[in-house]
Design a protein around this motif. Structure first.
Motif, mmCIF file in Angstrom:
data_model
loop_
_atom_site.group_PDB
_atom_site.id
_atom_site.type_symbol
_atom_site.label_atom_id
_atom_site.label_comp_id
_atom_site.label_asym_id
_atom_site.label_seq_id
_atom_site.Cartn_x
_atom_site.Cartn_y
_atom_site.Cartn_z
ATOM 1 N N ILE A 100 0.704 -0.802 -0.201
ATOM 2 C CA ILE A 100 -0.097 -0.024 0.610
ATOM 3 C C ILE A 100 0.852 1.010 0.101
ATOM 4 C CG2 ILE A 100 -2.007 1.096 0.897
ATOM 5 C CD1 ILE A 100 -2.085 -2.114 0.406
ATOM 6 N N LYS A 101 0.600 1.874 -1.267
ATOM 7 C CA LYS A 101 1.518 3.357 -0.752
ATOM 8 C C LYS A 101 1.660 4.288 -0.453
ATOM 9 C CE LYS A 101 4.713 4.015 -4.524
ATOM 10 N NZ LYS A 101 4.138 4.096 -5.981
ATOM 11 N N GLU A 102 0.522 4.858 0.465
ATOM 12 C CA GLU A 102 0.289 5.604 1.290
ATOM 13 C C GLU A 102 -1.026 5.259 2.070
ATOM 14 O OE1 GLU A 102 2.690 8.485 1.757
ATOM 15 O OE2 GLU A 102 1.661 7.439 3.636
ATOM 16 N N ILE A 103 -0.738 5.767 3.578
ATOM 17 C CA ILE A 103 -2.747 5.459 4.296
ATOM 18 C C ILE A 103 -2.508 6.655 4.600
ATOM 19 C CG2 ILE A 103 -3.115 5.271 6.791
ATOM 20 C CD1 ILE A 103 -2.916 2.127 4.455
ATOM 21 N N PHE A 104 -3.566 7.244 4.642
ATOM 22 C CA PHE A 104 -4.387 8.478 4.669
ATOM 23 C C PHE A 104 -5.377 8.226 6.550
ATOM 24 C CE2 PHE A 104 -2.500 10.644 1.993
ATOM 25 C CZ PHE A 104 -2.653 9.658 0.439
ATOM 26 N N THR A 105 -5.032 8.419 7.591
ATOM 27 C CA THR A 105 -5.638 8.667 8.978
ATOM 28 C C THR A 105 -6.482 10.067 9.019
ATOM 29 O OG1 THR A 105 -4.042 9.523 9.727
ATOM 30 C CG2 THR A 105 -4.125 6.977 9.905
ATOM 31 N N PRO A 106 -7.581 9.375 9.609
ATOM 32 C CA PRO A 106 -8.735 11.092 10.379
ATOM 33 C C PRO A 106 -7.742 11.602 10.295
ATOM 34 C CG PRO A 106 -8.780 8.844 11.407
ATOM 35 C CD PRO A 106 -7.620 8.334 11.010
ATOM 36 N N GLY A 107 -8.358 13.062 10.083
ATOM 37 C CA GLY A 107 -7.833 14.630 9.944
ATOM 38 C C GLY A 107 -7.371 14.943 8.884
ATOM 39 N N THR A 108 -6.656 14.010 8.042
ATOM 40 C CA THR A 108 -5.982 14.518 7.474
ATOM 41 C C THR A 108 -6.800 15.307 6.078
ATOM 42 O OG1 THR A 108 -4.996 12.903 7.106
ATOM 43 C CG2 THR A 108 -4.453 13.631 5.067
ATOM 44 N N PRO A 109 -6.423 16.696 6.062
ATOM 45 C CA PRO A 109 -7.233 17.569 5.223
ATOM 46 C C PRO A 109 -7.748 17.080 3.876
ATOM 47 C CG PRO A 109 -5.236 18.437 5.824
ATOM 48 C CD PRO A 109 -5.360 17.103 6.671
ATOM 49 N N LEU A 110 -7.934 17.235 3.168
ATOM 50 C CA LEU A 110 -8.962 16.978 1.518
ATOM 51 C C LEU A 110 -7.953 17.202 0.247
ATOM 52 C CD1 LEU A 110 -12.774 18.091 1.690
ATOM 53 C CD2 LEU A 110 -11.388 15.437 1.652
ATOM 54 N N LYS A 111 -7.288 18.639 0.790
ATOM 55 C CA LYS A 111 -6.367 18.905 -0.145
ATOM 56 C C LYS A 111 -5.117 18.418 -0.281
ATOM 57 C CE LYS A 111 -5.350 23.559 1.486
ATOM 58 N NZ LYS A 111 -6.201 24.720 2.052
ATOM 59 N N GLU A 112 -4.756 17.349 1.122
ATOM 60 C CA GLU A 112 -3.308 16.782 1.034
ATOM 61 C C GLU A 112 -3.059 15.136 0.453
ATOM 62 O OE1 GLU A 112 -1.799 16.850 5.400
ATOM 63 O OE2 GLU A 112 -1.890 14.767 4.814
ATOM 64 N N VAL A 113 -4.798 14.557 0.568
ATOM 65 C CA VAL A 113 -4.772 13.181 -0.060
ATOM 66 C C VAL A 113 -4.960 13.942 -1.354
ATOM 67 C CG1 VAL A 113 -6.929 11.622 -0.504
ATOM 68 C CG2 VAL A 113 -6.691 12.916 1.735
ATOM 69 N N VAL A 114 -5.896 14.832 -2.170
ATOM 70 C CA VAL A 114 -5.832 15.136 -3.641
ATOM 71 C C VAL A 114 -4.660 15.248 -3.841
ATOM 72 C CG1 VAL A 114 -6.701 16.640 -5.500
ATOM 73 C CG2 VAL A 114 -8.065 16.139 -3.417
ATOM 74 N N GLY A 115 -3.730 16.162 -2.986
ATOM 75 C CA GLY A 115 -2.122 15.928 -3.252
ATOM 76 C C GLY A 115 -1.332 15.280 -3.853
ATOM 77 N N TRP A 116 -1.432 14.575 -2.370
ATOM 78 C CA TRP A 116 -0.560 13.063 -2.915
ATOM 79 C C TRP A 116 -0.476 12.783 -4.212
ATOM 80 C CZ3 TRP A 116 -0.692 8.270 -3.754
ATOM 81 C CH2 TRP A 116 0.450 7.109 -3.001
ATOM 82 N N VAL A 117 -1.812 12.578 -4.476
ATOM 83 C CA VAL A 117 -2.176 12.331 -5.875
ATOM 84 C C VAL A 117 -1.052 12.618 -7.132
ATOM 85 C CG1 VAL A 117 -3.689 11.039 -7.612
ATOM 86 C CG2 VAL A 117 -4.011 10.730 -5.618
ATOM 87 N N GLU A 118 -1.274 14.424 -6.713
ATOM 88 C CA GLU A 118 -1.123 14.908 -7.734
ATOM 89 C C GLU A 118 0.653 14.487 -7.869
ATOM 90 O OE1 GLU A 118 -2.641 18.044 -6.402
ATOM 91 O OE2 GLU A 118 -4.798 17.977 -8.016
ATOM 92 N N GLU A 119 1.162 14.265 -6.628
ATOM 93 C CA GLU A 119 2.484 14.021 -6.684
ATOM 94 C C GLU A 119 3.340 12.940 -6.991
ATOM 95 O OE1 GLU A 119 3.889 16.710 -3.327
ATOM 96 O OE2 GLU A 119 5.145 15.346 -3.303
ATOM 97 N N HIS A 120 2.441 12.270 -6.500
ATOM 98 C CA HIS A 120 2.876 10.801 -6.529
ATOM 99 C C HIS A 120 2.432 9.569 -7.412
ATOM 100 C CE1 HIS A 120 3.788 11.995 -2.527
ATOM 101 N NE2 HIS A 120 4.806 11.561 -2.432
ATOM 102 N N VAL A 121 1.203 9.308 -8.286
ATOM 103 C CA VAL A 121 1.394 8.830 -9.028
ATOM 104 C C VAL A 121 1.168 9.447 -10.494
ATOM 105 C CG1 VAL A 121 -0.645 7.296 -10.452
ATOM 106 C CG2 VAL A 121 -1.032 7.977 -8.045
ATOM 107 N N GLU A 122 1.750 8.730 -11.413
ATOM 108 C CA GLU A 122 1.888 9.256 -12.824
ATOM 109 C C GLU A 122 0.748 9.058 -13.305
ATOM 110 O OE1 GLU A 122 6.336 10.082 -12.056
ATOM 111 O OE2 GLU A 122 5.380 10.018 -14.239
ATOM 112 N N PRO A 123 0.874 10.002 -14.638
ATOM 113 C CA PRO A 123 -0.589 10.144 -15.372
ATOM 114 C C PRO A 123 0.485 9.656 -16.449
ATOM 115 C CG PRO A 123 1.168 13.076 -15.438
ATOM 116 C CD PRO A 123 1.499 11.600 -14.300
ATOM 117 N N ARG A 124 -0.411 8.917 -16.857
ATOM 118 C CA ARG A 124 -0.505 8.268 -18.155
ATOM 119 C C ARG A 124 0.220 9.598 -19.512
ATOM 120 N NH1 ARG A 124 -3.297 3.407 -18.637
ATOM 121 N NH2 ARG A 124 -3.305 2.694 -16.375
ATOM 122 N N GLN A 125 1.458 8.932 -20.182
ATOM 123 C CA GLN A 125 1.470 10.005 -20.981
ATOM 124 C C GLN A 125 1.141 9.263 -22.513
ATOM 125 O OE1 GLN A 125 4.028 12.103 -20.787
ATOM 126 N NE2 GLN A 125 4.090 10.735 -19.171
#
Lengths: 125, 558, 281
Positions: A100-125
């Motif tokens: 599991i690449k990352e675990i989000f626990t209670p209280g994590t702001p939505l921005k952070e959850v969304v932002g993680w994807v933008e940083e860590h998941v490669e968009p398709r070429q």
């Protein structure tokens, strides 16, 4: 965005799905009571970049790694798997070790959850 | 409520006071852009008699134990008997939970409350492939009558009442409890307790599903009928708002949807041919007690008044006990934080106090570690002590409905009642709660409210101490409870042993008879009790229902 | 890593779910190579029976599709389902939640369910969706069910891509008015009035049986649609009529029907002869 197992607490999963949508992502929402097999089948048919698993009833140690395992079996281990919900502290490194690449626990702001994807998941070429 | 001349003077004075407030520094140094409750209801700077000018004491507020029961349902309230301290408990196997039950009773709790694990809640046995990894993790695993016997071993169930939080398989677990009691020589006329058994709120919020709505309503009506005739001290339903609130609704939505569910159940029972006054006194409710202190107190009072009016005017109940809204309260799980967990003791205390000031009949207080895991013994004990301190030290239980007459609280009570009735009217227009649920109306309302609240927190419009304000980097170590993986294997083994000892023919016959009855119109409880006595497992019985009525799956409303 | 075109074709035509899913994704993302794969797949299309299911949100399309899939599977047919949901005009994102209602088929190897977002296109049916239909067709699916949200005039593109179009309506939801205004009733083959146990069914029956000329005006919408259509007409007609009337077009059409040529290549050829790339201001 998937709810594996029998856990019916979906307030978080639905909020996160909306947050991703509002940030411009396409989210396939699985609904409740998905077996790991069903989640993997959907992930492959939909060719998603990431699977988000939500668990608040304590069964994550079996269910989450099982999803990673099945994705691997089907040759789809390029799909990133993340988790959110309620986890005892000591389970988190175990889950990460299981793939599991990352675990989000209670209280994590939505921005952070969304932002993680933008940083860590490669968009398709 | 006040004489006309006096009101005119107050009105004039109030205008002046507000004008001074606006012009003075007070307005410019208000510490927030906007003051609102956790449900986002705007709150003024001051409430005066003007805000309750239309109230008539006798008609709207009244006296405890008298219509419309705004001030309480029982004649003596806490002067006669404190609310039942009923701590929700369940973990691992029946033996583990039995131990926790004994601990809590020894520490002073006055009623039992059972939490089941996910497989049990959904009507699956521990050995079902669907149950893999879930045994005992969020409550106790019950597969057979034998488990039920172990669960209540040594506990005085003839003297103490038991609540079971169970929904789709409620008739089965209730049958097991009845069978267990009778085996101990305690008749079904003697036992007292509650089964939650409220499927409408499952479809709306908690989402433990099994059968589609119509057969679910049939089973529930069967239990109401059976209870009315054979288990008179049992509350066969706990019409719940707790879960609706936990799913993210506002206070008004919690109030409105709960009462609308109640209306649907009453109508179903009436359609069955039951007399209103024969079953209505045994209907009970279950509310959330959330963060906003005054809004919650007002909500409880509004609930009592609304239900009394609904029962008298809409359903023409004659017996006053049919008009009593008796409720259990649980403090809000969703208000607790994983960060700085000891803060949760304070949140729970305030929420519990609101419930007491709101006149609850029974109360569960959350433990500080419940955001992380099932509660440890220490955490559960602190939660229980919280109730005991409120009861014995704070003075809150010295007099009945102490906040009556407060301009703010009475105004809030009126507002909540008005807005909740507006929702109920809307639901009536849709054809009732079952129809509203099929259209996903309450589900969407809740999803919108939940999303709104989360965005408010993210934008710092609503504060969560320790999370978006006063957060620290330090981890606060808290011991948490662990559920052993081994448990699952042991539980399966135990269930298998029971299965081996059974009479196969007896079981098959009992399940066949149940199946036949299910396809007809008979009350199913006696058949379920027979099956339970023949040692059928929970899933074996539920599978009969699933085969006949189909399985309901989440429609995926987001 | 890009596979060889023929490898992809082989995988898709042999029913490889992952390859087909990836291809649909590439088409949706407008990856240039995708067109090549589609050209190669074209000869394998044309077998499937395509059914469009459209109607306002909430009328019960997904539930109907779920039942149809069950029925078709009961008859031993394989099914592809495309569930199209609107992209949010504000964020560009979307929540695709239709497959939840077809849960029971999720593990059936004979059913392929794929969600797609409209990605800004108002037609309810994008070029991507049309191409996705071709992919499912080439996979060998006997039936392809395409579920789209359709209310107004714009949302009935599905008609052009489906053998049969089903329009689902619900009494009393008010969008029957919209539907009539938009002329949707003229293009459906089968009308399903869902939730017919509702009270308003009588009104609805009257609506459907009434003169199709009954229109309800939502003034701004109508004016806007009219103007767009007018402008579209002028632009298209200057060029399109020319093309369609040319001998070249007729020849291309004949080749396509004989499967000697695929429409993608034909289109490329026709366009490149007439349109300079890059518009002058």
């Amino acid at each position: 965005m998937a709810k594996p197992g029998l856990d019916g607490h979906d307030r978080g999963a639905r909020i996160i799905a909306r947050a991703y949508r509002d940030a411009g992502f396409e989210v396939v929402y699985s609904g409740l009571h998905q077996t790991p097999e069903e989640i993997v089948q959907a992930a492959i048919q939909e060719d998603v970049d990431m699977v988000g698993l939500s668990s608040l009833a304590g069964a994550h140690m079996y269910l989450f790694p099982r999803v990673v395992e099945l994705l691997k079996e089907k040759g789809a281990d390029d799909i990133v798997v993340c988790g959110g919900g309620i986890f005892p502290e000591e389970d988190i490194p175990k889950l990460k070790k299981a793939g599991i690449k990352e675990i989000f626990t209670p209280g994590t702001p939505l921005k952070e959850v969304v932002g993680w994807v933008e940083e860590h998941v490669e968009p398709r070429q | 409520m006040f004489k006309k001349g006096i009101m005119e003077k107050i009105s004039a004075d109030a205008k002046i006071w507000q004008r001074l407030y606006q012009e003075s520094d007070a307005k410019n140094t208000e510490r927030l852009e906007r003051f609102s409750t956790v449900s986002d209801r705007p709150v003024k700077n001051l409430y005066t008699p003007l805000d309750i000018a239309d109230l008539d004491y006798s008609r709207d507020i009244g006296f405890p134990n008298q219509y419309p029961f705004t001030r309480g349902v029982q004649p003596t309230m806490y002067r006669g008997r404190l609310w039942t301290m009923r701590m929700f408990a369940g973990l691992g196997t029946a033996k583990d939970t039995n131990k926790r039950f004994h601990l809590l009773v020894n520490e002073g709790q006055t009623g039992l409350s059972t939490a089941f694990d996910m497989p049990t809640l959904m009507g699956y046995d521990t050995d079902s492939p669907k149950a893999r990894g879930e045994c005992g993790r969020c409550g106790v695993a019950i597969d057979t009558l034998n488990d039920m016997e172990v669960l209540f071993e040594g506990l005085p169930i003839d003297k103490i009442t038991t609540s079971m939080t169970i929904n789709p398989p409620a008739p089965v677990l209730w049958a097991m409890y009845i069978a267990m009691a009778e085996k101990r020589g305690i008749s079904r006329q003697m036992i007292g307790g509650t089964i939650q058994n409220d499927m409408l709120k499952e479809f709306i919020a908690q989402k433990t599903f099994m059968l589609p709505p119509k057969p679910s309503m049939r089973l529930i009506t069967d239990t109401i009928e059976f209870g009315t005739n054979e288990v008179p001290r049992w509350n066969t339903i706990s019409i719940s708002g707790y879960h609706i609130r936990e799913a993210g609704s506002t206070a008004v939505q919690e109030l409105a949807f709960t009462l609308a569910d109640g209306i649907a159940y009453v109508e179903a029972a009436l359609e069955r041919g039951l007399e209103i006054d024969s079953f209505a006194p045994r209907l009970s409710f279950f509310f959330n007690s959330h963060l906003d202190f005054f809004e919650e107190i007002a909500k409880f009072r509004a609930a009592r008044r609304m239900w009394a009016r609904i029962m008298k005017e809409r359903f023409k109940a004659k017996d006053e006990r049919s008009m009593w809204l008796r409720f259990h309260t649980q403090t809000a799980g969703c208000s607790l934080t994983a960060q700085q967990p000891y803060n949760n003791v304070v949140r729970t205390a305030l929420e519990a106090l609101a419930a007491v000031l709101g006149g609850t009949q029974s109360l569960h207080t959350n433990s500080l570690d419940e955001v992380l895991a099932l509660p440890t013994e220490e955490a559960a004990t602190i939660a229980l002590r919280t109730q005991q301190i409120i009861a014995e030290e704070s003075g809150a239980a010295n007099t009945m409905d102490p906040l009556a007459g407060s301009y703010f609280v009475e105004h809030l009570t009126n507002e909540l009642e008005e807005e909740a009735f507006a929702y109920i009217d809307k639901i009536d227009d849709m054809g009732g709660m079952v129809a509203a649920i099929e259209r996903n109306y309450p589900q969407m309302e809740i999803a919108d409210a939940a999303y709104k609240y989360q965005t408010q927190i993210d934008r710092l419009e609503k504060t969560v101490v320790g999370v978006n304000k006063y957060a620290t980097e330090d981890e606060v170590p808290v011991d948490i409870l662990h559920i052993d993986q081994e448990l699952e294997r042991q539980q399966i083994e135990r269930a298998n042993q029971v299965k081996e000892r059974r009479n196969k023919r007896e079981i098959a016959a009992a399940l066949d008879r149940l199946g036949e009855a299910a396809q007809g119109h008979e009350n199913l409880m006696p058949f379920i009790i027979d099956a339970v006595n023949a040692s059928a497992t929970e899933q074996e019985i539920c599978d009969v229902f699933r085969d006949i009525f189909g399985t309901y799956r989440d429609p995926g409303v987001y | 890593m890009r596979s060889d075109t023929s490898q992809i074709t082989e995988k898709v035509t042999s029913g490889d779910v992952r390859a087909a899913a990836k291809l649909i994704r590439d088409i949706d993302d407008k990856v240039p190579e995708a067109r090549e794969y589609l050209k190669d797949l074209y000869p394998f299309t044309g077998r499937a029976y395509v059914i469009g299911i459209t109607g306002s949100p909430g009328v019960g399309k997904s539930t109907l599709v779920d039942q149809m899939v069950a029925h078709l599977r009961g008859n031993g047919k394989t099914v592809g389902v495309l569930a199209v949901d609107p992209t949010s005009p504000f964020s560009g994102g979307a929540i695709l939640g239709d497959r939840v209602r077809m849960q029971r088929h999720s593990m059936d190897e004979g059913v392929f369910i794929r969600s797609m977002a409209t990605r800004g296109h108002f037609g309810g049916l994008t070029q991507s969706t049309r191409s996705a239909i071709d992919v499912l067709d080439a996979m060998g699916k006997d039936y392809i069910l395409v579920e789209t949200v359709g209310v107004g005039q714009d949302e009935i593109d599905i008609v052009q891509s489906a053998h049969t179009t089903i329009i689902v309506l619900v009494p009393g939801m008010g969008d029957d008015i919209q539907a009539l205004k938009a002329g949707i009733l003229e293009v459906g083959d089968i009308f399903v009035v869902n939730k017919a146990d509702r009270e308003q069914i009588e009104n609805h029956r009257r609506f459907l049986q009434a003169s199709p000329e009954r229109t309800f005006t939502l003034q701004r919408e109508k004016a806007k649609n009219d103007l767009i259509e007018m402008v579209k007409d002028r632009i298209i007609n200057e060029i399109l009529a020319d093309i369609v009337n040319s001998g070249e077009f007729e020849e291309a059409l004949a080749s396509i029907l004989e499967k000697r040529l695929d429409p993608y290549t034909a289109c490329d050829t026709i366009i490149s002869k007439r349109v300079k790339t890059g518009m002058s201001k």
